[in-house]
Design an enzyme around this catalytic site. Structure first.
Site, PDB file in Angstrom:
ATOM      1  N   LYS A  21      35.611  35.716  41.720  1.00  0.00           N
ATOM      2  CA  LYS A  21      34.859  35.869  42.081  1.00  0.00           C
ATOM      3  C   LYS A  21      33.048  36.023  41.024  1.00  0.00           C
ATOM      4  CE  LYS A  21      32.119  36.878  46.659  1.00  0.00           C
ATOM      5  NZ  LYS A  21      31.775  37.124  47.933  1.00  0.00           N
TER       6      LYS A  21
ATOM      7  N   ASP B 214      34.687  43.819  49.519  1.00  0.00           N
ATOM      8  CA  ASP B 214      34.390  43.167  48.452  1.00  0.00           C
ATOM      9  C   ASP B 214      33.827  44.611  47.793  1.00  0.00           C
ATOM     10  OD1 ASP B 214      34.820  40.593  49.948  1.00  0.00           O
ATOM     11  OD2 ASP B 214      33.296  39.887  47.973  1.00  0.00           O
TER      12      ASP B 214
ATOM     13  N   LYS C 165      35.581  41.021  40.963  1.00  0.00           N
ATOM     14  CA  LYS C 165      34.133  39.875  41.377  1.00  0.00           C
ATOM     15  C   LYS C 165      32.823  40.329  40.723  1.00  0.00           C
ATOM     16  CE  LYS C 165      31.211  39.266  45.239  1.00  0.00           C
ATOM     17  NZ  LYS C 165      30.638  39.950  46.533  1.00  0.00           N
TER      18      LYS C 165
END
EC number: 4.1.2.4
Length: 219
Positions: A188, A95, A159
């Site tokens: 996400k 991430d 995300k």
């Protein structure tokens, strides 16, 4: 796909602990809970990747960690090294915080180049790249621009948030991202997701993963 009444949120959850005072004991508890509830992944600080990988071996729970966290303005080669190290230690999901400062300065090619390098690295290692764009700091038109960079860089997920900005995942942002991104790039939602109702609303809007430190209570 929306969750039906007989389905669980568990397969959507990235069970997360990224506080600066995170301890080995907290990571051990996180991994135990993730295995018990069959969450999609845990997301842990880079210094705890090895511990999480060992704890979750043969459970099916993936190990994610963060790169360029939480501000994103590290040099690209530093992020690349961080990601390479995390993958070498067993992480299967990265991430990374996008370089928001470069993007806001109009250096879009630089941002895309960084993401392409990380995407290539992750895919070579059969791993997933999620790009944290920090929606709280972007206008709707900027979110669309960022999505186009992510499409060109062939990332796996966009995300919403680090959880360190003024606000986190919002339903309207998920709707915009889903309308802009192709189906193969997932979303996400993260940042401030504390209730089951909030998580369900984000999934209904198009989120494929829910990043939260409240994974157990959401169930």
């Amino acid at each position: 796909m929306p969750i039906s009444p007989d389905q669980s949120l568990a397969p959507y959850i990235d069970h997360t602990v990224l506080r600066p005072d995170t301890t080995q004991a907290l990571v051990a508890q996180l991994c135990q809970e993730a295995a018990e509830h069959h969450f999609a992944a845990v997301c842990v600080p880079p210094c705890f990747v090895k511990q999480a990988v060992a704890a979750l071996q043969d459970t099916g729970v993936q190990v994610a960690t963060v790169v360029g966290f939480p501000l994103g303005y590290q040099l690209a080669k530093v992020k690349f090294f961080e990601a390479h190290q995390a993958l070498a230690e067993g992480a299967t999901e990265i991430d990374v915080v996008m370089n928001i400062a470069a993007f806001k300065s109009g250096r879009h090619e630089e941002v895309m180049s960084e993401l392409q390098e990380l995407s290539t690295l992750c895919h070579f290692k059969n791993s997933i790249l999620k790009v944290i764009i920090e929606t709280a700091l972007l206008s709707p038109s900027e979110m669309v621009q960022v999505c186009k960079l992510c499409i060109e860089a062939e990332v796996d997920y966009v995300k919403t948030s680090t959880g360190f900005a003024a606000s986190g995942a919002q339903v309207e942002d998920i709707l915009l991202l889903r309308a802009t991104l192709p189906a193969h790039i997932k979303i996400k939602a993260s940042g401030g997701i504390k209730t089951k109702e909030a998580a369900l609303a984000l999934v209904k809007a198009g989120a494929d993963r829910i990043g939260t430190s409240s994974g157990v209570s959401l169930l």
